[in-house]
Write an enzyme that holds these catalytic residues in place. Structure first.
Site, short mmCIF file in Angstrom:
data_model
loop_
_atom_site.label_atom_id
_atom_site.label_comp_id
_atom_site.label_asym_id
_atom_site.label_seq_id
_atom_site.Cartn_x
_atom_site.Cartn_y
_atom_site.Cartn_z
N HIS A 59 35.02 38.61 40.26
CA HIS A 59 36.13 38.75 39.19
C HIS A 59 36.80 37.53 38.82
CE1 HIS A 59 38.58 41.07 36.89
NE2 HIS A 59 39.91 40.63 37.43
N GLN A 64 42.63 31.19 33.79
CA GLN A 64 44.00 31.24 34.41
C GLN A 64 44.03 30.11 35.67
OE1 GLN A 64 44.74 35.21 35.96
NE2 GLN A 64 44.68 36.01 33.52
N ARG A 85 52.81 38.01 34.56
CA ARG A 85 52.13 38.43 33.31
C ARG A 85 52.68 37.95 31.99
NH1 ARG A 85 50.39 44.34 31.02
NH2 ARG A 85 52.40 44.23 30.44
N HIS A 208 39.10 46.99 29.93
CA HIS A 208 39.87 46.22 30.72
C HIS A 208 40.82 47.20 31.82
CE1 HIS A 208 44.17 44.68 31.59
NE2 HIS A 208 43.63 43.63 31.41
N ARG A 211 44.90 51.77 31.06
CA ARG A 211 45.91 51.72 29.89
C ARG A 211 45.66 50.86 28.57
NH1 ARG A 211 46.79 47.84 33.88
NH2 ARG A 211 47.43 45.70 33.28
N HIS A 234 39.51 46.93 35.62
CA HIS A 234 40.62 46.80 36.44
C HIS A 234 41.17 48.42 36.83
CE1 HIS A 234 41.55 42.83 34.26
NE2 HIS A 234 41.29 42.49 35.63
N HIS A 271 40.23 45.64 42.02
CA HIS A 271 41.32 45.85 42.80
C HIS A 271 41.40 47.21 43.57
CE1 HIS A 271 42.70 42.07 41.08
NE2 HIS A 271 42.78 42.66 39.84
N ASP A 322 39.64 36.13 40.63
CA ASP A 322 40.78 36.51 39.80
C ASP A 322 41.12 35.21 39.16
OD1 ASP A 322 42.18 38.02 38.25
OD2 ASP A 322 42.88 39.37 40.09
#
Length: 456
Positions: A59, A64, A85, A208, A211, A234, A271, A322
């Site tokens: 992952h 990032q 975030r 993703h 949600r 996720h 996760h 991640d």
């Protein structure tokens, strides 16, 4: 030395455990052709003391990496994943495709130096800063694949389905415009990446989260995606996400996902931090992989995965970096174990009656889970798998005089020096004497990129 197609290991970690005097051979395509123990060392073949399969980083959000250290200042109120975030969104809004490539190449070179030989890239920066698709819809994904080829790491590219800001099909926020994709967009990107697929590159997809993508959209993507391709998502990372899912559906995230879709071994649930007992059983019984990212989960304050219960249920897991606050599989596995020790006030948690050595259990189990999640032939020194391996630094004091049964324990739980000396990936030496072959050029490009980004 780069032309070598064989290596002789005094000790090598095979699927059945450590074996002595192992001759490892591979072909020009980067595939292992034979792995023979109790062999005699042929003349002219390079020798190594300790050899083990390279780890899979299941992952990654490569861009990032450039955020490292920038979110470690306390805000005016309690900080959490959700406050972090906001910084990530601001940073993501600035990055160009060229900069994405430079950042990814730096990350991948670091991952190789620390023992990862493959990465699963959960890629959601699909659009330009104005929210429009590029002329080539797979522009940014192609850039990340190019970074993987430059560094030499193997990659599973996972274009992300990202349509909503929350449960109930909430509209995306302006700062999420670069992430927006529907089912057709994702399938168009997957199709555009088809020509990239080879021994070092696979392409799957990544809804993703529950949600951000509806069940109808996920179903549409899966119906068109070849059945052997990996699917990552996720899930249940944050308590707030669990509460929102309960409010919207009456079910917890994993419960709801399994109610709605046929989740099987092609899935990686990233996760899965907050699980009820029945959800642990659902994941374990389905054969899906839990994608654990302990350093990021710790950095973001997510919580601790129920590891002993998951092991007892026969669950499969792998590790990922991640957000890349660490690029080391050693640190991921160390903190996977240490988090459990702190929570339970016990020692040596990640073990079974069949494997009492914690280091061996963690490395071998994460290898198997990561290989499954990658959709590639990885995770073992065995004929037919990719020629991905690590040579440990047997001259380092931490490995001096150590019994073979304690090598992985020392590797994972002793000190902070990097004990990975050489790295072979896809049959090519990418790291020699702890330096990546393109380390200076990649780092120079990364430094120029950071200087531009931080000047904005």
């Amino acid at each position: 030395m780069g032309a070598a197609v064989s290596l002789f290991a005094r000790h090598a970690l095979l699927p059945q455990g450590w074996r002595r005097d192992v001759l490892i051979c591979w072909d020009a395509a980067g595939e292992l052709t034979s792995v023979t123990d109790n062999a005699a060392p042929p003349d002219g073949v390079e020798l190594a003391e300790y050899v083990l399969p390279g780890m899979v980083n299941l992952h990654s959000h490569a861009f990032q990496r450039a955020l490292g250290g920038m979110a470690e200042k306390a805000g005016s109120g309690p900080d959490s994943f959700w406050t972090w975030r906001e910084l990530m969104y601001r940073f993501a809004g600035r990055i160009t495709p060229e900069q994405i490539e430079a950042i990814a190449a730096q990350l991948f070179a670091e991952c190789l130096r620390h023992g990862y030989t493959a990465v699963c890239e959960f890629h959601y920066l699909q659009r330009d800063a104005a929210g429009s698709l590029y002329a080539r819809p797979a522009e940014t994904a192609e850039r990340v694949v190019q970074a993987a080829r430059l560094s030499g790491i193997g990659i599973t590219m996972l274009p992300v389905l990202y349509s909503h800001a929350g449960f109930g099909a909430q509209p995306l926020k302006p700062e999420q415009a670069r992430f927006r994709t529907d089912a057709d967009d994702v399938l168009r990107i997957v199709e555009a990446l088809a020509a990239q697929r080879d021994g070092q590159v696979e392409v799957g997809c990544a809804p993703h989260s529950l949600r951000a993508a509806s069940i109808e959209q996920i179903t549409a993507v899966l119906a068109a995606l070849p059945s052997e391709r990996p699917v990552h998502m996720h899930i249940a990372e944050q308590q707030a996400e669990v509460a929102q899912c309960l409010a919207a559906t009456g079910r917890r995230p994993v419960q709801y996902l399994y109610d709605q879709l046929d989740v099987d071994a092609r899935w990686c649930l990233v996760h899965a931090t907050h699980l009820a007992a029945d959800e642990i059983a659902l994941i374990a019984n389905s054969g899906a992989v839990a994608g654990l990212c302990p350093t990021t989960e710790a950095n973001l304050g997510d919580g601790l995965f129920p590891l002993p219960e998951f092991i007892a249920a026969g669950g499969r897991f792998g590790i990922g970096s991640d957000s890349h606050v660490s690029q080391s599989p050693v640190e991921e596995l160390r903190w996977l174990e240490y988090g459990q020790r702190l929570q339970r006030q016990q020692r040596n948690i990640a073990a079974t009656p069949q494997q009492r050595h914690v280091g061996d259990y963690l490395w071998q189990t994460a290898l198997q889970g990561g290989a499954q999640a990658s959709g590639r032939k990885l995770g073992a020194l065995a004929a037919g798998c990719r020629a991905d391996l690590l040579v440990l630094d047997d001259a380092h004091p931490n490995l001096c005089g150590v019994a073979v049964s304690d090598v992985l324990g020392s590797f994972l739980f002793c000190g902070n020096d990097n004990l990975v000396r050489d790295v072979l990936c896809g049959g090519r030496w990418q790291v020699r004497n702890k330096r990546h072959l393109a380390q200076d050029a990649i780092a120079a490009s990364y430094k120029r990129t950071l200087a531009r980004l931080r000047a904005l």
